[in-house]
Motif scaffolding. Structure first.
Motif, short mmCIF file in Angstrom:
data_model
loop_
_atom_site.label_atom_id
_atom_site.label_comp_id
_atom_site.label_asym_id
_atom_site.label_seq_id
_atom_site.Cartn_x
_atom_site.Cartn_y
_atom_site.Cartn_z
N GLU A 233 0.83 -1.21 0.00
CA GLU A 233 0.00 0.00 0.00
C GLU A 233 0.87 1.26 0.00
O GLU A 233 0.61 2.20 -0.75
CB GLU A 233 -0.93 0.01 1.21
CG GLU A 233 -2.05 -1.00 1.11
CD GLU A 233 -2.92 -1.03 2.35
OE1 GLU A 233 -2.67 -0.24 3.29
OE2 GLU A 233 -3.86 -1.84 2.38
N THR A 234 1.89 1.28 0.84
CA THR A 234 2.74 2.47 0.95
C THR A 234 3.56 2.71 -0.31
O THR A 234 3.64 3.82 -0.81
CB THR A 234 3.70 2.32 2.15
OG1 THR A 234 2.92 2.16 3.33
CG2 THR A 234 4.59 3.54 2.30
N TRP B 59 -0.31 4.19 -2.60
CA TRP B 59 -0.46 5.57 -2.13
C TRP B 59 0.56 6.53 -2.73
O TRP B 59 0.41 7.73 -2.63
CB TRP B 59 -0.39 5.63 -0.61
CG TRP B 59 -1.41 4.77 0.04
CD1 TRP B 59 -1.17 3.73 0.90
CD2 TRP B 59 -2.83 4.84 -0.11
NE1 TRP B 59 -2.35 3.15 1.28
CE2 TRP B 59 -3.40 3.81 0.68
CE3 TRP B 59 -3.70 5.65 -0.84
CZ2 TRP B 59 -4.76 3.59 0.78
CZ3 TRP B 59 -5.06 5.42 -0.75
CH2 TRP B 59 -5.57 4.41 0.05
N ARG B 60 1.62 6.05 -3.36
CA ARG B 60 2.67 6.93 -3.88
C ARG B 60 2.46 7.35 -5.33
O ARG B 60 3.30 8.00 -5.90
CB ARG B 60 4.03 6.24 -3.79
CG ARG B 60 4.58 6.22 -2.41
CD ARG B 60 6.03 5.82 -2.43
NE ARG B 60 6.55 5.81 -1.07
CZ ARG B 60 7.72 5.38 -0.75
NH1 ARG B 60 8.53 4.92 -1.67
NH2 ARG B 60 8.12 5.40 0.50
#
Length: 100
Positions: free
Chosen positions: A24-25, A29-30
């Motif tokens: 996710e990170t 999300w990026r």
């Protein structure tokens, strides 16, 4: 025993949660929104491929899984070659067996 009290077995999903959090990170999300599901699936495939083969792992001495696998198979070929030729880099067995 409650399932949420177990550690280090099939009920302990900390590693999966860690990988999900990294996914996710690092991927979701990026970047900008994905155009469609196919774009997300392709990006996920690429990320998983990187995660499983190119990412440096602390537990592997900051080497990649590909490096570890290459080293493993190279060492196996060396061992098999030594067995076939009868030569070895190991010292000969000098153990003396006692007489019966």
């Amino acid at each position: 025993m409650r399932l949420d009290d177990t550690v280090g077995d099939s009920y302990d999903n900390a590693m999966a949660e860690s990988a999900d959090g990294a996914y996710e990170t690092e991927l979701v999300w990026r970047r900008k929104l994905f155009a469609d599901l196919a774009e997300l699936e392709l990006a996920t495939f690429r990320w998983v491929s990187w995660w499983n083969s190119k990412r440096r792992h602390q537990s592997l001495g900051y080497r990649t899984p590909e490096q570890i696998e290459t080293e493993y198979y190279a060492s196996r070929l060396t061992i098999k070659g030594e067995q076939k030729s009868g030569h070895s880099n190991s010292p000969p067995n000098t153990t003396v067996k006692p007489r019966s």
